[in-house]
Design an enzyme around this catalytic site. Sequence first.
Site, PDB file in Angstrom:
ATOM      1  N   GLY A  15     -74.426  59.734 -43.579  1.00  0.00           N
ATOM      2  CA  GLY A  15     -73.096  59.167 -43.841  1.00  0.00           C
ATOM      3  C   GLY A  15     -72.082  60.269 -44.106  1.00  0.00           C
ATOM      4  O   GLY A  15     -72.363  61.193 -44.867  1.00  0.00           O
ATOM      5  N   ARG A  29     -66.258  80.498 -42.042  1.00  0.00           N
ATOM      6  CA  ARG A  29     -65.485  81.681 -42.479  1.00  0.00           C
ATOM      7  C   ARG A  29     -66.350  82.665 -43.264  1.00  0.00           C
ATOM      8  O   ARG A  29     -66.114  83.874 -43.212  1.00  0.00           O
ATOM      9  CB  ARG A  29     -64.268  81.243 -43.290  1.00  0.00           C
ATOM     10  CG  ARG A  29     -63.289  80.499 -42.389  1.00  0.00           C
ATOM     11  CD  ARG A  29     -61.849  80.726 -42.734  1.00  0.00           C
ATOM     12  NE  ARG A  29     -61.007  80.204 -41.669  1.00  0.00           N
ATOM     13  CZ  ARG A  29     -59.816  79.663 -41.835  1.00  0.00           C
ATOM     14  NH1 ARG A  29     -59.298  79.595 -43.042  1.00  0.00           N
ATOM     15  NH2 ARG A  29     -59.114  79.228 -40.812  1.00  0.00           N
ATOM     16  N   ARG A  76     -77.353  59.515 -37.586  1.00  0.00           N
ATOM     17  CA  ARG A  76     -78.670  59.384 -38.214  1.00  0.00           C
ATOM     18  C   ARG A  76     -79.667  59.382 -37.068  1.00  0.00           C
ATOM     19  O   ARG A  76     -79.741  58.410 -36.324  1.00  0.00           O
ATOM     20  CB  ARG A  76     -78.754  58.097 -39.034  1.00  0.00           C
ATOM     21  CG  ARG A  76     -77.812  58.091 -40.220  1.00  0.00           C
ATOM     22  CD  ARG A  76     -78.175  57.011 -41.227  1.00  0.00           C
ATOM     23  NE  ARG A  76     -77.441  57.194 -42.460  1.00  0.00           N
ATOM     24  CZ  ARG A  76     -76.324  56.544 -42.787  1.00  0.00           C
ATOM     25  NH1 ARG A  76     -75.835  55.637 -41.982  1.00  0.00           N
ATOM     26  NH2 ARG A  76     -75.718  56.762 -43.923  1.00  0.00           N
ATOM     27  N   ASP A 107     -79.961  63.040 -48.879  1.00  0.00           N
ATOM     28  CA  ASP A 107     -81.397  63.309 -49.041  1.00  0.00           C
ATOM     29  C   ASP A 107     -82.208  63.096 -47.752  1.00  0.00           C
ATOM     30  O   ASP A 107     -83.173  63.824 -47.493  1.00  0.00           O
ATOM     31  CB  ASP A 107     -82.003  62.552 -50.221  1.00  0.00           C
ATOM     32  CG  ASP A 107     -81.727  61.067 -50.172  1.00  0.00           C
ATOM     33  OD1 ASP A 107     -81.026  60.610 -49.235  1.00  0.00           O
ATOM     34  OD2 ASP A 107     -82.222  60.356 -51.058  1.00  0.00           O
ATOM     35  N   SER A 109     -81.207  63.747 -44.740  1.00  0.00           N
ATOM     36  CA  SER A 109     -80.958  64.944 -43.932  1.00  0.00           C
ATOM     37  C   SER A 109     -81.765  66.126 -44.471  1.00  0.00           C
ATOM     38  O   SER A 109     -82.288  66.946 -43.708  1.00  0.00           O
ATOM     39  CB  SER A 109     -79.474  65.306 -43.956  1.00  0.00           C
ATOM     40  OG  SER A 109     -78.694  64.173 -43.699  1.00  0.00           O
ATOM     41  N   THR A 130     -72.301  63.525 -49.760  1.00  0.00           N
ATOM     42  CA  THR A 130     -72.380  62.055 -49.772  1.00  0.00           C
ATOM     43  C   THR A 130     -71.479  61.549 -50.889  1.00  0.00           C
ATOM     44  O   THR A 130     -71.377  62.190 -51.935  1.00  0.00           O
ATOM     45  CB  THR A 130     -73.811  61.534 -49.993  1.00  0.00           C
ATOM     46  OG1 THR A 130     -73.750  60.154 -50.385  1.00  0.00           O
ATOM     47  CG2 THR A 130     -74.570  62.270 -51.087  1.00  0.00           C
ATOM     48  N   ASP A 132     -72.049  59.029 -52.645  1.00  0.00           N
ATOM     49  CA  ASP A 132     -72.827  58.301 -53.656  1.00  0.00           C
ATOM     50  C   ASP A 132     -73.188  59.115 -54.906  1.00  0.00           C
ATOM     51  O   ASP A 132     -73.564  58.562 -55.920  1.00  0.00           O
ATOM     52  CB  ASP A 132     -74.130  57.771 -53.043  1.00  0.00           C
ATOM     53  CG  ASP A 132     -73.888  56.629 -52.077  1.00  0.00           C
ATOM     54  OD1 ASP A 132     -72.752  56.127 -52.031  1.00  0.00           O
ATOM     55  OD2 ASP A 132     -74.825  56.240 -51.356  1.00  0.00           O
ATOM     56  N   ASP A 134     -75.830  60.856 -55.374  1.00  0.00           N
ATOM     57  CA  ASP A 134     -77.208  60.496 -55.735  1.00  0.00           C
ATOM     58  C   ASP A 134     -78.200  61.620 -55.423  1.00  0.00           C
ATOM     59  O   ASP A 134     -79.352  61.360 -55.099  1.00  0.00           O
ATOM     60  CB  ASP A 134     -77.614  59.202 -55.002  1.00  0.00           C
ATOM     61  CG  ASP A 134     -77.515  59.338 -53.487  1.00  0.00           C
ATOM     62  OD1 ASP A 134     -76.924  60.322 -53.009  1.00  0.00           O
ATOM     63  OD2 ASP A 134     -78.036  58.449 -52.779  1.00  0.00           O
ATOM     64  N   MET A 174     -69.333  51.124 -53.014  1.00  0.00           N
ATOM     65  CA  MET A 174     -70.560  51.668 -52.424  1.00  0.00           C
ATOM     66  C   MET A 174     -71.466  52.273 -53.486  1.00  0.00           C
ATOM     67  O   MET A 174     -71.056  52.532 -54.620  1.00  0.00           O
ATOM     68  CB  MET A 174     -70.219  52.702 -51.349  1.00  0.00           C
ATOM     69  CG  MET A 174     -69.918  52.061 -50.015  1.00  0.00           C
ATOM     70  SD  MET A 174     -69.768  53.280 -48.703  1.00  0.00           S
ATOM     71  CE  MET A 174     -69.681  52.198 -47.278  1.00  0.00           C
ATOM     72  N   ARG A 176     -75.663  52.642 -52.634  1.00  0.00           N
ATOM     73  CA  ARG A 176     -76.823  51.859 -52.192  1.00  0.00           C
ATOM     74  C   ARG A 176     -77.861  51.725 -53.296  1.00  0.00           C
ATOM     75  O   ARG A 176     -78.363  50.651 -53.569  1.00  0.00           O
ATOM     76  CB  ARG A 176     -77.426  52.556 -50.976  1.00  0.00           C
ATOM     77  CG  ARG A 176     -78.205  51.686 -50.068  1.00  0.00           C
ATOM     78  CD  ARG A 176     -78.630  52.397 -48.820  1.00  0.00           C
ATOM     79  NE  ARG A 176     -78.264  53.800 -48.769  1.00  0.00           N
ATOM     80  CZ  ARG A 176     -77.968  54.440 -47.659  1.00  0.00           C
ATOM     81  NH1 ARG A 176     -77.968  53.800 -46.530  1.00  0.00           N
ATOM     82  NH2 ARG A 176     -77.684  55.732 -47.670  1.00  0.00           N
ATOM     83  N   LYS A 218     -57.218  37.707 -72.517  1.00  0.00           N
ATOM     84  CA  LYS A 218     -57.018  38.238 -71.163  1.00  0.00           C
ATOM     85  C   LYS A 218     -56.847  37.092 -70.174  1.00  0.00           C
ATOM     86  O   LYS A 218     -57.601  36.110 -70.216  1.00  0.00           O
ATOM     87  CB  LYS A 218     -58.218  39.102 -70.745  1.00  0.00           C
ATOM     88  CG  LYS A 218     -58.261  40.418 -71.488  1.00  0.00           C
ATOM     89  CD  LYS A 218     -59.357  41.298 -70.950  1.00  0.00           C
ATOM     90  CE  LYS A 218     -59.465  42.553 -71.789  1.00  0.00           C
ATOM     91  NZ  LYS A 218     -60.548  43.424 -71.382  1.00  0.00           N
ATOM     92  N   SER A 220     -56.542  37.749 -66.712  1.00  0.00           N
ATOM     93  CA  SER A 220     -57.182  38.119 -65.438  1.00  0.00           C
ATOM     94  C   SER A 220     -58.296  39.114 -65.752  1.00  0.00           C
ATOM     95  O   SER A 220     -58.273  39.752 -66.801  1.00  0.00           O
ATOM     96  CB  SER A 220     -56.171  38.753 -64.492  1.00  0.00           C
ATOM     97  OG  SER A 220     -55.747  39.991 -65.019  1.00  0.00           O
ATOM     98  N   ARG A 252     -61.792  35.577 -56.731  1.00  0.00           N
ATOM     99  CA  ARG A 252     -61.667  36.215 -55.420  1.00  0.00           C
ATOM    100  C   ARG A 252     -62.648  37.381 -55.339  1.00  0.00           C
ATOM    101  O   ARG A 252     -63.039  37.953 -56.364  1.00  0.00           O
ATOM    102  CB  ARG A 252     -60.254  36.746 -55.185  1.00  0.00           C
ATOM    103  CG  ARG A 252     -59.183  35.673 -55.061  1.00  0.00           C
ATOM    104  CD  ARG A 252     -59.348  34.861 -53.786  1.00  0.00           C
ATOM    105  NE  ARG A 252     -58.256  33.912 -53.598  1.00  0.00           N
ATOM    106  CZ  ARG A 252     -58.195  32.701 -54.117  1.00  0.00           C
ATOM    107  NH1 ARG A 252     -59.173  32.260 -54.903  1.00  0.00           N
ATOM    108  NH2 ARG A 252     -57.178  31.903 -53.859  1.00  0.00           N
ATOM    109  N   ARG A 261     -65.270  55.978 -47.732  1.00  0.00           N
ATOM    110  CA  ARG A 261     -65.825  57.223 -47.173  1.00  0.00           C
ATOM    111  C   ARG A 261     -64.769  58.085 -46.491  1.00  0.00           C
ATOM    112  O   ARG A 261     -65.050  59.203 -46.081  1.00  0.00           O
ATOM    113  CB  ARG A 261     -66.928  56.881 -46.158  1.00  0.00           C
ATOM    114  CG  ARG A 261     -68.184  56.349 -46.790  1.00  0.00           C
ATOM    115  CD  ARG A 261     -69.441  56.986 -46.253  1.00  0.00           C
ATOM    116  NE  ARG A 261     -69.619  56.842 -44.838  1.00  0.00           N
ATOM    117  CZ  ARG A 261     -70.663  56.242 -44.259  1.00  0.00           C
ATOM    118  NH1 ARG A 261     -71.591  55.695 -45.029  1.00  0.00           N
ATOM    119  NH2 ARG A 261     -70.782  56.194 -42.965  1.00  0.00           N
TER     120      ARG A 261
END
Length: 328
Positions: A15, A29, A76, A107, A109, A130, A132, A134, A174, A176, A218, A220, A252, A261
């Site tokens: 990703g 460089r 991928r 990870d 990769s 990434t 994430d 992670d 996001m 995962r 509150k 909302s 909603r 991303r």
Amino acid sequence: MPNKIKKLAVLTSGGDSPGMNAAIRSVVRTCAYHEIQCIGVYRGYEGLIEGDFKPMGARSVRGIINKGGTILKSARSKEFRTPEGRQKAYQNLVDHEVDGLVVIGGDGSFTGALIFNQEFGFPVMGIPGTIDNDIFGTSHTLGFDTALNTVVDAIDKIRDTASSHNRLFFIEVMGRDVGHIALNTGIAGGAEEILIPEEDLGLDRLVDSLNKSRKSGKTSSIVIVAEGDKIGKNIFELKEFVDENMEGYDVRVSVLGHMQRGGSPSCFDRVLASRMGVKAVETLLEGKTNYMVGLLANKMELTHLDKAIKGKTKINLELLRVSDIMST
Ligand code: F6P
């Protein structure tokens, strides 16, 4: 610096994340600075297998530090998971007289890079890219900071409409397997509740928390849900649950998706990418292999790829508590 290396290749895989271009620029460089050649590989391991290579000099990476995505493109690759695919990739690198490979990715990769090194003894180095966050061995992966800013901006905008209509919004972000994006943006965006994969907070807690918010005046509410949340319900099922079990809520759902991303990398990600690229190339030039460069206590540190893949990042429990207190 002992230097048997004359030519390096760089690729982006998995990703994409904001800051990958800044990292490519830094690798290219740094190679130019040390007077070694650099080759860009298109479409990650796919391009390695197909020999989709392009020589890159210092000027070829002008004007990309501020661009999201990756100019080398990403993929991928299923074929790289096979010994035949990896053999083709190795042969291409040998044919182009490449002496080492920098892999910018996550990870999955890094797992490919490690197997490749074990099979052919080919020097590899990882740069964690990434959104994430992670990956073990770095406090920040490339793109995480930018993604946080993108998400917070989106939450702020959703809050405007949520409060105008006295609505409850579930916002999916996001992550995962991890809740780093959810937890940080939930606090920064003033969310009433944050649901993350690391902690099964349960539906009861969600109900309590919404009731508490309402009692405290509150009108909302915003609930941030990591895509890999453990509560067992996806964001649409959460809406259904509230619609069916709690009275008086106008609910909603907003799934932020892949916009997280993209975008121009933050200052933090540009600096991080520049530092990581320098460290990755210079570590290969020192004759080391199979490491990932990372940021730990604001220093560039090396973690063995095996550890980076197997290690788990931990959620910051202090942040969970802060978020609880802030939603009072
Ligand atoms: O790995 C980063 C990530 O953004 C995850 O949080 C998400 O689940 C995944 O990528 C989606 O990736 P894709 O749509 O490219 O398969």
